[in-house]
Design a protein around this motif. Sequence first.
Motif, PDB file in Angstrom:
ATOM      1  N   ALA A  12       0.841  -1.208   0.000  1.00 25.12           N
ATOM      2  CA  ALA A  12       0.000   0.000   0.000  1.00 25.12           C
ATOM      3  C   ALA A  12       0.872   1.253   0.000  1.00 25.12           C
ATOM      4  O   ALA A  12       1.871   1.326   0.713  1.00 25.12           O
ATOM      5  CB  ALA A  12      -0.907  -0.012   1.220  1.00 25.12           C
ATOM      6  N   TRP A  17      -4.820   1.460   8.213  1.00 21.43           N
ATOM      7  CA  TRP A  17      -4.402   1.232   9.605  1.00 21.43           C
ATOM      8  C   TRP A  17      -5.485   1.801  10.507  1.00 21.43           C
ATOM      9  O   TRP A  17      -5.587   2.996  10.704  1.00 21.43           O
ATOM     10  CB  TRP A  17      -3.032   1.870   9.894  1.00 21.43           C
ATOM     11  CG  TRP A  17      -2.454   1.351  11.187  1.00 21.43           C
ATOM     12  CD1 TRP A  17      -2.239   2.064  12.330  1.00 21.43           C
ATOM     13  CD2 TRP A  17      -2.057   0.007  11.473  1.00 21.43           C
ATOM     14  NE1 TRP A  17      -1.731   1.238  13.310  1.00 21.43           N
ATOM     15  CE2 TRP A  17      -1.606  -0.031  12.813  1.00 21.43           C
ATOM     16  CE3 TRP A  17      -2.036  -1.189  10.721  1.00 21.43           C
ATOM     17  CZ2 TRP A  17      -1.148  -1.213  13.416  1.00 21.43           C
ATOM     18  CZ3 TRP A  17      -1.578  -2.356  11.333  1.00 21.43           C
ATOM     19  CH2 TRP A  17      -1.133  -2.350  12.658  1.00 21.43           C
ATOM     20  N   ARG A  25     -14.315  -5.809   9.159  1.00 21.25           N
ATOM     21  CA  ARG A  25     -13.071  -5.228   8.662  1.00 21.25           C
ATOM     22  C   ARG A  25     -13.350  -4.060   7.707  1.00 21.25           C
ATOM     23  O   ARG A  25     -12.878  -4.025   6.569  1.00 21.25           O
ATOM     24  CB  ARG A  25     -12.201  -6.292   7.993  1.00 21.25           C
ATOM     25  CG  ARG A  25     -11.608  -7.263   8.991  1.00 21.25           C
ATOM     26  CD  ARG A  25     -10.573  -8.170   8.369  1.00 21.25           C
ATOM     27  NE  ARG A  25      -9.596  -8.633   9.330  1.00 21.25           N
ATOM     28  CZ  ARG A  25      -9.784  -9.656  10.168  1.00 21.25           C
ATOM     29  NH1 ARG A  25     -10.902 -10.317  10.169  1.00 21.25           N
ATOM     30  NH2 ARG A  25      -8.834 -10.005  11.008  1.00 21.25           N
ATOM     31  N   SER A 137      -9.342 -10.808   5.632  1.00 23.64           N
ATOM     32  CA  SER A 137      -8.230  -9.939   6.042  1.00 23.64           C
ATOM     33  C   SER A 137      -8.329  -8.675   5.204  1.00 23.64           C
ATOM     34  O   SER A 137      -8.350  -8.764   3.957  1.00 23.64           O
ATOM     35  CB  SER A 137      -6.885 -10.627   5.800  1.00 23.64           C
ATOM     36  OG  SER A 137      -5.836  -9.731   6.088  1.00 23.64           O
ATOM     37  N   SER A 189      -0.799  -7.547  13.713  1.00 26.34           N
ATOM     38  CA  SER A 189      -1.297  -6.321  13.102  1.00 26.34           C
ATOM     39  C   SER A 189      -2.810  -6.199  13.286  1.00 26.34           C
ATOM     40  O   SER A 189      -3.337  -5.095  13.394  1.00 26.34           O
ATOM     41  CB  SER A 189      -0.862  -6.198  11.642  1.00 26.34           C
ATOM     42  OG  SER A 189      -1.244  -7.312  10.913  1.00 26.34           O
ATOM     43  N   THR A 190      -3.502  -7.345  13.364  1.00 26.37           N
ATOM     44  CA  THR A 190      -4.954  -7.286  13.599  1.00 26.37           C
ATOM     45  C   THR A 190      -5.236  -6.573  14.926  1.00 26.37           C
ATOM     46  O   THR A 190      -6.096  -5.704  15.013  1.00 26.37           O
ATOM     47  CB  THR A 190      -5.558  -8.713  13.594  1.00 26.37           C
ATOM     48  OG1 THR A 190      -5.416  -9.234  12.268  1.00 26.37           O
ATOM     49  CG2 THR A 190      -7.025  -8.724  13.975  1.00 26.37           C
ATOM     50  N   HIS A 193      -4.383  -2.719  14.757  1.00 22.21           N
ATOM     51  CA  HIS A 193      -5.431  -1.858  14.191  1.00 22.21           C
ATOM     52  C   HIS A 193      -6.334  -1.289  15.292  1.00 22.21           C
ATOM     53  O   HIS A 193      -6.799  -0.163  15.193  1.00 22.21           O
ATOM     54  CB  HIS A 193      -6.328  -2.683  13.254  1.00 22.21           C
ATOM     55  CG  HIS A 193      -5.774  -2.891  11.887  1.00 22.21           C
ATOM     56  ND1 HIS A 193      -5.825  -1.931  10.918  1.00 22.21           N
ATOM     57  CD2 HIS A 193      -5.183  -3.957  11.301  1.00 22.21           C
ATOM     58  CE1 HIS A 193      -5.290  -2.398   9.796  1.00 22.21           C
ATOM     59  NE2 HIS A 193      -4.887  -3.634  10.002  1.00 22.21           N
ATOM     60  N   ASP A 279       5.448  -1.635   6.044  1.00 22.87           N
ATOM     61  CA  ASP A 279       4.181  -2.077   6.629  1.00 22.87           C
ATOM     62  C   ASP A 279       4.385  -2.342   8.119  1.00 22.87           C
ATOM     63  O   ASP A 279       5.271  -1.767   8.714  1.00 22.87           O
ATOM     64  CB  ASP A 279       3.658  -3.305   5.882  1.00 22.87           C
ATOM     65  CG  ASP A 279       2.962  -2.900   4.592  1.00 22.87           C
ATOM     66  OD1 ASP A 279       2.576  -1.730   4.484  1.00 22.87           O
ATOM     67  OD2 ASP A 279       2.802  -3.753   3.709  1.00 22.87           O
TER      68      ASP A 279
HETATM   69  C1  DP6 Z   1       0.219  -2.141   7.762  1.00 27.17           C
HETATM   70  O1  DP6 Z   1      -4.821  -6.552   6.338  1.00 27.17           O
HETATM   71  O2  DP6 Z   1      -3.038  -7.506   7.848  1.00 27.17           O
HETATM   72  O3  DP6 Z   1      -0.019  -3.693   5.984  1.00 27.17           O
HETATM   73  O4  DP6 Z   1      -7.552  -6.800   8.372  1.00 27.17           O
HETATM   74  O5  DP6 Z   1      -6.574  -7.350  10.573  1.00 27.17           O
HETATM   75  O6  DP6 Z   1      -6.062  -8.812   8.584  1.00 27.17           O
HETATM   76  P1  DP6 Z   1      -6.385  -7.408   9.085  1.00 27.17           P
HETATM   77  O7  DP6 Z   1      -5.113  -6.497   8.832  1.00 27.17           O
HETATM   78  P2  DP6 Z   1      -4.085  -6.480   7.626  1.00 27.17           P
HETATM   79  O8  DP6 Z   1      -3.446  -5.018   7.816  1.00 27.17           O
HETATM   80  C2  DP6 Z   1      -2.444  -4.549   6.962  1.00 27.17           C
HETATM   81  C3  DP6 Z   1      -1.931  -3.264   7.412  1.00 27.17           C
HETATM   82  C4  DP6 Z   1      -0.723  -2.701   6.698  1.00 27.17           C
HETATM   83  C5  DP6 Z   1      -1.092  -1.549   5.786  1.00 27.17           C
HETATM   84  C6  DP6 Z   1      -1.760  -1.901   4.476  1.00 27.17           C
HETATM   85  O9  DP6 Z   1      -1.467  -2.954   3.890  1.00 27.17           O
HETATM   86  O10 DP6 Z   1      -2.536  -1.055   3.994  1.00 27.17           O
END
Ligand code: DP6
Length: 322
Positions: A12, A17, A25, A137, A189-190, A193, A279
Amino acid sequence: MKATVKAPANIAFIKYWGKRDEKLRLPANGSVSMNLSGVFSTTSVEFDEKLKNDTVKIDGKYSKDREKLRVIKHLDRIRKMALLKMKARVESDNNFPKGTGIASSASGFAALTLAASKSAGLSLPEKELSILARIGSGSACRSIPDGFVEWKKGTSSKSSYAHSIFPHGYWDICNVIAVVGSIKKEISSTKGHSLVGSSPFFKPRMAGMRKKVLEIKKAISNKDFTKFGEITEREAINMHAVMMTSSPPLYYWTPDTVGLIIFVRNCRKIGLECYFTMDAGPNVHIICREKDSKRIESRLRKISGVERVIVNKTEAGARIVG
Ligand code: DP6
């Protein structure tokens, strides 16, 4: 019927975040990413009436506990849609070694969504697949469509999905991943958030997100690499500022991460234009143009602490391969 799907991971530029609905989600903001050609999951799903339980094998090992439960929950969503009772055999392989700190949930859940729905006899349009992958996810919804992708914040589950804004190959952008030794994550990371609200910087961050999404889309549309890179770097730092000021704080960087930030800035000083993003981990994703990727790759390989270098171009989204 067995279905096999290959799905890419994505990086990304404008990050996801923070969630406004944890169960569904639903993201606190829209995000923009590109699919990566060098890091992907290949997943097979077969619903079989002879099976008594779901089996989940990831990278050759049977999953247990939370990991397995998350996959089964996703299978349940698909069973419900297809009015199916059969259990399934799931086998998923990542082409990048586990423990390198590269997130596998985006490619993994994108591949699982398409493979399981196909195997269940459903033929879902891209939008529905993206919504379904999102519930597994969040970032997985961006690995369904092709190339450069926008995940719309939406107003409900039905309107929060990812779509392609430019096809892969539209722009010769590369993402050179510098994999560095990682510290074991204390907080997933879950969970991370859910901590965003405790950072004093989250509210000001949110205030600027819509504008940032518009600006980066414009920079991609104009192929304005400098503008694109500057927005990407500022956004990565902005997200990590929220992470580091959450309670408890989330420090994903290691000294190697900081060394690579300095490396990128030094590259620019000698006319090698590139930008960084990170990330929820210590690895540094270096964004450059294809013509410069070889030089950046060979420089990175000389840095002690860099364990692995993976060069990625833009890529198509999840697709059926068998
Ligand atoms: C920092 O998609 O891993 O990579 O929805 O809880 O499975 P869940 O989270 P996830 O979060 C990724 C966050 C990141 C930023 C991004 O990829 O946008």
